[in-house]
Motif scaffolding. Structure first.
Motif, PDB file in Angstrom:
ATOM      1  N   GLU A  52       0.834  -1.202   0.000  1.00 54.19           N
ATOM      2  CA  GLU A  52       0.000   0.000   0.000  1.00 54.19           C
ATOM      3  C   GLU A  52       0.866   1.247   0.000  1.00 54.19           C
ATOM      4  O   GLU A  52       0.594   2.227  -0.706  1.00 54.19           O
ATOM      5  CB  GLU A  52      -0.915   0.007   1.224  1.00 54.19           C
ATOM      6  N   ALA A  53       1.936   1.195   0.791  1.00 50.56           N
ATOM      7  CA  ALA A  53       2.843   2.341   0.874  1.00 50.56           C
ATOM      8  C   ALA A  53       3.503   2.608  -0.467  1.00 50.56           C
ATOM      9  O   ALA A  53       3.581   3.754  -0.929  1.00 50.56           O
ATOM     10  CB  ALA A  53       3.905   2.082   1.938  1.00 50.56           C
ATOM     11  N   LEU A  54       3.947   1.539  -1.117  1.00 50.25           N
ATOM     12  CA  LEU A  54       4.620   1.680  -2.402  1.00 50.25           C
ATOM     13  C   LEU A  54       3.660   2.157  -3.486  1.00 50.25           C
ATOM     14  O   LEU A  54       4.058   2.836  -4.442  1.00 50.25           O
ATOM     15  CB  LEU A  54       5.261   0.345  -2.810  1.00 50.25           C
ATOM     16  N   ALA A  55       2.389   1.812  -3.333  1.00 51.52           N
ATOM     17  CA  ALA A  55       1.390   2.212  -4.320  1.00 51.52           C
ATOM     18  C   ALA A  55       1.005   3.687  -4.173  1.00 51.52           C
ATOM     19  O   ALA A  55       0.601   4.337  -5.140  1.00 51.52           O
ATOM     20  CB  ALA A  55       0.150   1.341  -4.190  1.00 51.52           C
ATOM     21  N   LYS A  56       1.138   4.237  -2.968  1.00 47.18           N
ATOM     22  CA  LYS A  56       0.700   5.611  -2.709  1.00 47.18           C
ATOM     23  C   LYS A  56       1.704   6.653  -3.194  1.00 47.18           C
ATOM     24  O   LYS A  56       1.335   7.770  -3.529  1.00 47.18           O
ATOM     25  CB  LYS A  56       0.455   5.805  -1.203  1.00 47.18           C
ATOM     26  N   HIS A  57       2.983   6.288  -3.198  1.00 46.98           N
ATOM     27  CA  HIS A  57       4.019   7.275  -3.504  1.00 46.98           C
ATOM     28  C   HIS A  57       5.118   6.677  -4.378  1.00 46.98           C
ATOM     29  O   HIS A  57       5.429   5.480  -4.268  1.00 46.98           O
ATOM     30  CB  HIS A  57       4.648   7.803  -2.207  1.00 46.98           C
ATOM     31  N   ASP A  58       5.705   7.511  -5.210  1.00 42.80           N
ATOM     32  CA  ASP A  58       6.865   7.125  -5.997  1.00 42.80           C
ATOM     33  C   ASP A  58       8.095   7.263  -5.104  1.00 42.80           C
ATOM     34  O   ASP A  58       8.576   8.371  -4.848  1.00 42.80           O
ATOM     35  CB  ASP A  58       6.994   8.041  -7.224  1.00 42.80           C
ATOM     36  N   LEU A  59       8.591   6.136  -4.632  1.00 43.32           N
ATOM     37  CA  LEU A  59       9.705   6.171  -3.681  1.00 43.32           C
ATOM     38  C   LEU A  59      11.064   6.210  -4.366  1.00 43.32           C
ATOM     39  O   LEU A  59      12.098   5.975  -3.727  1.00 43.32           O
ATOM     40  CB  LEU A  59       9.612   4.980  -2.722  1.00 43.32           C
ATOM     41  N   THR A  60      11.078   6.515  -5.653  1.00 42.03           N
ATOM     42  CA  THR A  60      12.343   6.767  -6.351  1.00 42.03           C
ATOM     43  C   THR A  60      12.543   8.274  -6.533  1.00 42.03           C
ATOM     44  O   THR A  60      13.605   8.719  -6.939  1.00 42.03           O
ATOM     45  CB  THR A  60      12.369   6.090  -7.735  1.00 42.03           C
ATOM     46  N   GLN A  61      11.495   9.051  -6.234  1.00 46.83           N
ATOM     47  CA  GLN A  61      11.536  10.501  -6.433  1.00 46.83           C
ATOM     48  C   GLN A  61      12.284  11.197  -5.304  1.00 46.83           C
ATOM     49  O   GLN A  61      12.033  10.944  -4.134  1.00 46.83           O
ATOM     50  CB  GLN A  61      10.113  11.053  -6.516  1.00 46.83           C
ATOM     51  N   MET A  62      13.213  12.071  -5.667  1.00 46.23           N
ATOM     52  CA  MET A  62      13.933  12.870  -4.682  1.00 46.23           C
ATOM     53  C   MET A  62      12.997  13.951  -4.126  1.00 46.23           C
ATOM     54  O   MET A  62      12.260  14.587  -4.882  1.00 46.23           O
ATOM     55  CB  MET A  62      15.155  13.536  -5.316  1.00 46.23           C
ATOM     56  N   ARG A  63      13.056  14.168  -2.838  1.00 47.44           N
ATOM     57  CA  ARG A  63      12.169  15.142  -2.210  1.00 47.44           C
ATOM     58  C   ARG A  63      12.938  16.048  -1.253  1.00 47.44           C
ATOM     59  O   ARG A  63      14.048  15.727  -0.834  1.00 47.44           O
ATOM     60  CB  ARG A  63      11.057  14.414  -1.430  1.00 47.44           C
ATOM     61  N   SER A  64      12.331  17.154  -0.896  1.00 51.50           N
ATOM     62  CA  SER A  64      12.890  18.000   0.151  1.00 51.50           C
ATOM     63  C   SER A  64      12.705  17.288   1.490  1.00 51.50           C
ATOM     64  O   SER A  64      11.950  16.309   1.586  1.00 51.50           O
ATOM     65  CB  SER A  64      12.183  19.355   0.182  1.00 51.50           C
ATOM     66  N   LEU A  65      13.335  17.790   2.513  1.00 53.54           N
ATOM     67  CA  LEU A  65      13.210  17.160   3.834  1.00 53.54           C
ATOM     68  C   LEU A  65      11.765  17.165   4.324  1.00 53.54           C
ATOM     69  O   LEU A  65      11.269  16.164   4.840  1.00 53.54           O
ATOM     70  CB  LEU A  65      14.119  17.867   4.847  1.00 53.54           C
ATOM     71  N   VAL A  66      11.070  18.299   4.154  1.00 57.70           N
ATOM     72  CA  VAL A  66       9.678  18.375   4.610  1.00 57.70           C
ATOM     73  C   VAL A  66       8.804  17.423   3.808  1.00 57.70           C
ATOM     74  O   VAL A  66       7.971  16.694   4.373  1.00 57.70           O
ATOM     75  CB  VAL A  66       9.135  19.816   4.511  1.00 57.70           C
ATOM     76  N   GLU A  67       8.988  17.396   2.491  1.00 54.66           N
ATOM     77  CA  GLU A  67       8.201  16.496   1.652  1.00 54.66           C
ATOM     78  C   GLU A  67       8.449  15.041   2.026  1.00 54.66           C
ATOM     79  O   GLU A  67       7.511  14.233   2.102  1.00 54.66           O
ATOM     80  CB  GLU A  67       8.545  16.724   0.181  1.00 54.66           C
ATOM     81  N   ALA A  68       9.713  14.695   2.271  1.00 51.96           N
ATOM     82  CA  ALA A  68      10.041  13.323   2.659  1.00 51.96           C
ATOM     83  C   ALA A  68       9.403  12.970   3.999  1.00 51.96           C
ATOM     84  O   ALA A  68       8.895  11.855   4.188  1.00 51.96           O
ATOM     85  CB  ALA A  68      11.554  13.145   2.729  1.00 51.96           C
ATOM     86  N   ALA A  69       9.399  13.918   4.930  1.00 47.80           N
ATOM     87  CA  ALA A  69       8.783  13.678   6.241  1.00 47.80           C
ATOM     88  C   ALA A  69       7.286  13.452   6.102  1.00 47.80           C
ATOM     89  O   ALA A  69       6.698  12.586   6.765  1.00 47.80           O
ATOM     90  CB  ALA A  69       9.061  14.858   7.176  1.00 47.80           C
ATOM     91  N   VAL A  70       6.640  14.218   5.220  1.00 44.84           N
ATOM     92  CA  VAL A  70       5.195  14.042   4.974  1.00 44.84           C
ATOM     93  C   VAL A  70       4.919  12.638   4.445  1.00 44.84           C
ATOM     94  O   VAL A  70       3.989  11.959   4.892  1.00 44.84           O
ATOM     95  CB  VAL A  70       4.682  15.099   3.979  1.00 44.84           C
ATOM     96  N   VAL A  71       5.743  12.194   3.504  1.00 50.02           N
ATOM     97  CA  VAL A  71       5.551  10.861   2.920  1.00 50.02           C
ATOM     98  C   VAL A  71       5.765   9.774   3.968  1.00 50.02           C
ATOM     99  O   VAL A  71       4.987   8.817   4.068  1.00 50.02           O
ATOM    100  CB  VAL A  71       6.490  10.648   1.714  1.00 50.02           C
ATOM    101  N   VAL A  72       6.838   9.902   4.756  1.00 50.71           N
ATOM    102  CA  VAL A  72       7.114   8.910   5.798  1.00 50.71           C
ATOM    103  C   VAL A  72       5.926   8.786   6.749  1.00 50.71           C
ATOM    104  O   VAL A  72       5.500   7.681   7.105  1.00 50.71           O
ATOM    105  CB  VAL A  72       8.398   9.264   6.579  1.00 50.71           C
TER     106      VAL A  72
END
Length: 232
Positions: free
Chosen positions: A10-30
């Motif tokens: 489900e987690a892998l389906a919700k987000h593209d985990l190969t995409q580079m993100r800012s720290l805040v964006e990465a925290a939101v995804v986590v």
């Protein structure tokens, strides 16, 4: 195991985990892909361009996270009797010397950090066989061997962490809890990254910070733009 696998899908389906993100964006995804029923830790992993086998490329340091770790840190102060009241007033959970050394020699390690004084390191040193493998051995470089025990206890309780590059060249440490606001997690992570930048060995050539990821206790890793220089 099947449930964990399902949640991971489900987690892998919700987000593209190969995409580079800012720290805040990465925290939101986590936060979004963490499904634990408990308040999971959020960790940062930084792959460094160093060779830990070389003494002059061993990266080790401390960082004081602006928002703390979210964890209750159990601190043992191994000090002389004249420093016991000072250590207790600063917030140490356990204070003493010979009695605790004896307990540790018998296998007691129900603590997270040990702070001690240079004057008693001769006694504490013999605990290396027990404390070393658990990462609990006090060390001047991490600020846990000091003449100002009270200050060291207060800093650890406030969110001071120490880290050391592992044999594969990776720094791994906690930057908070999933319950933290994304900006708080980002600011904590940025403090670690900036501290690492100041610790770059002069002998390290090429790219120093090779990759950064954020993850929670049981979530996939979310890649962070390694050129990040802010918590936005």
């Amino acid at each position: 195991m099947a449930q964990v696998s399902k949640k991971r899908k489900e987690a892998l389906a919700k987000h593209d985990l190969t995409q580079m993100r800012s720290l805040v964006e990465a925290a939101v995804v986590v936060k979004d892909i963490t499904y634990t029923k408990f308040d999971a830790s959020v960790d940062i992993d930084v792959r460094l361009g160093v060779d830990p086998r070389k003494a002059d490329q061993m990266v080790r340091g401390v960082a004081t996270l602006p928002h703390g770790t979210g964890k209750t840190v159990r601190v043992l102060a191994l000090v002389t009797p004249d420093k016991e009241a000072e250590a207790l007033a600063a917030g140490a959970d356990f204070v003493g010397l010979d009695d605790y050394i004896s307990k540790i020699e018998k296998g007691w390690t129900d603590i997270d950090v040990i702070i001690t004084m240079p004057a008693v390191m001769a006694k504490v040193g013999r605990l290396g066989r027990v404390l070393g493998p658990r990462g609990l051995m006090p060390n001047p470089k991490s600020g846990t061997v000091t003449t100002d025990v009270a200050k060291a206890v207060q800093e650890v309780k406030a969110g001071k962490i120490d880290f050391k590059v592992d044999k594969t060249g990776i720094i791994h440490c906690s930057v908070g809890k999933v319950s933290f606001d994304p900006k708080m997690l980002a600011e904590n992570a940025l403090e670690v990254i900036q501290t690492l930048g100041r610790l770059k060995p002069s002998s390290s050539k090429g790219t120093y910070i090779k990759s950064i990821t954020l993850s929670s206790t049981m979530s996939p890793a979310v890649p962070v733009d390694s050129q990040v220089n802010s918590a936005s």
